[in-house]
Motif scaffolding. Structure first.
Motif, PDB file in Angstrom:
ATOM      1  N   UNK A  15       0.827  -1.206   0.000  1.00  0.00           N
ATOM      2  CA  UNK A  15       0.000   0.000   0.000  1.00  0.00           C
ATOM      3  C   UNK A  15       0.862   1.257   0.000  1.00  0.00           C
ATOM      4  N   UNK A  16       1.833   1.301   0.907  1.00  0.00           N
ATOM      5  CA  UNK A  16       2.690   2.483   0.998  1.00  0.00           C
ATOM      6  C   UNK A  16       3.558   2.613  -0.251  1.00  0.00           C
ATOM      7  N   UNK A  17       4.071   1.492  -0.743  1.00  0.00           N
ATOM      8  CA  UNK A  17       4.914   1.530  -1.943  1.00  0.00           C
ATOM      9  C   UNK A  17       4.144   2.076  -3.138  1.00  0.00           C
ATOM     10  N   UNK A  18       2.893   1.684  -3.248  1.00  0.00           N
ATOM     11  CA  UNK A  18       2.070   2.163  -4.361  1.00  0.00           C
ATOM     12  C   UNK A  18       1.670   3.625  -4.165  1.00  0.00           C
ATOM     13  N   UNK A  19       1.252   3.957  -2.949  1.00  0.00           N
ATOM     14  CA  UNK A  19       0.718   5.300  -2.701  1.00  0.00           C
ATOM     15  C   UNK A  19       1.778   6.380  -2.837  1.00  0.00           C
ATOM     16  N   UNK A  20       3.016   6.093  -2.411  1.00  0.00           N
ATOM     17  CA  UNK A  20       4.052   7.130  -2.445  1.00  0.00           C
ATOM     18  C   UNK A  20       4.387   7.571  -3.866  1.00  0.00           C
ATOM     19  N   UNK A  23       4.683  12.434   6.810  1.00  0.00           N
ATOM     20  CA  UNK A  23       5.230  11.698   7.959  1.00  0.00           C
ATOM     21  C   UNK A  23       4.169  11.315   8.987  1.00  0.00           C
ATOM     22  N   UNK A  24       3.193  12.189   9.218  1.00  0.00           N
ATOM     23  CA  UNK A  24       2.159  11.865  10.197  1.00  0.00           C
ATOM     24  C   UNK A  24       1.344  10.657   9.738  1.00  0.00           C
TER      25      UNK A  24
END
Length: 219
Positions: A120-125, A132-133
């Protein structure tokens, strides 16, 4: 060779679940009567309800960064998958007898949830700003499944020992109802809390994402 339906019946005995509310409810004392009661109170009245807080905070961060116009429905679908990965072990742990099967479901779901969160984070970034929050909020969401599993394991050491021995008991790999179910009132309030604090916000997110995608295609 057993048929799939026979195998399913062996793991999920329907007759046992027909009468799952017939046993006496498990009392959840508010008095400090021991470590076990304190652990159970924290798990049921602290950890599980408060899980909603970082979930809502994460939804708000998605809204602020306009997920519908950036990573869109694909990321929202990943969020739905993660909620499923968290929700299944929670439901099983609340309703079913804790045994090696249930602990295995919890452990497998926690691993799957962590892997999905990484994707999820890899795709969203690459699609939107992940502040950061928001990453700090993710850290809470990622550790909570493991925390819930750890507290459950501490409350049921006999199930942990059976799991470490490979589950040799006749009922170790069956999904059975709790002999003393949790109070119906507690389950109803928790379900309502999750519905209002998790299901509705993320359903709204998916609706926004799908609406934005339709508008782009129609433009």
């Amino acid at each position: 060779m057993p048929t799939p339906s026979a195998s399913a019946a062996a793991v999920l005995p329907a007759r046992a679940w027909i009468r799952w509310r017939k046993g006496r409810d498990l009392p959840i004392s508010s008095a400090a009567s021991g470590v076990e009661d304190a652990d159970r109170r924290f798990l049921l009245y602290g950890l599980l309800p408060l899980w909603v807080v970082p979930g809502v905070a994460d939804w708000w961060m998605h809204r602020r960064t306009r997920i519908e116009d950036t990573s869109g429905a694909r990321e929202s679908a990943v969020h739905a998958l993660m909620m499923t990965e968290a929700g299944i072990p929670v439901a099983v742990g609340l309703l079913a007898k804790i045994n090696p099967l249930v602990l295995s479901i919890m452990g497998g779901a926690a691993v799957a949830h962590g892997a999905t969160a990484l994707y999820d984070v890899s795709y969203a970034t690459g699609k939107r700003e992940v502040r950061p929050i928001e990453q700090h909020i993710h850290s809470f969401l990622e550790v909570l499944p493991l925390t819930a599993m750890a507290f459950t394991a501490c409350l049921h050491p006999e199930a942990v020992r059976a799991a470490l021995r490979g589950g040799p008991g006749a009922e170790d790999w069956k999904l059975l109802p709790k002999e003393r179910p949790l109070p119906a009132g507690y389950l109803a309030v928790l379900a309502a809390t999750i519905g209002v604090g998790v299901a509705l916000p993320y359903a709204e997110e998916m609706k926004r994402c799908l609406g934005a995608r339709r508008r782009r295609r129609g433009a």
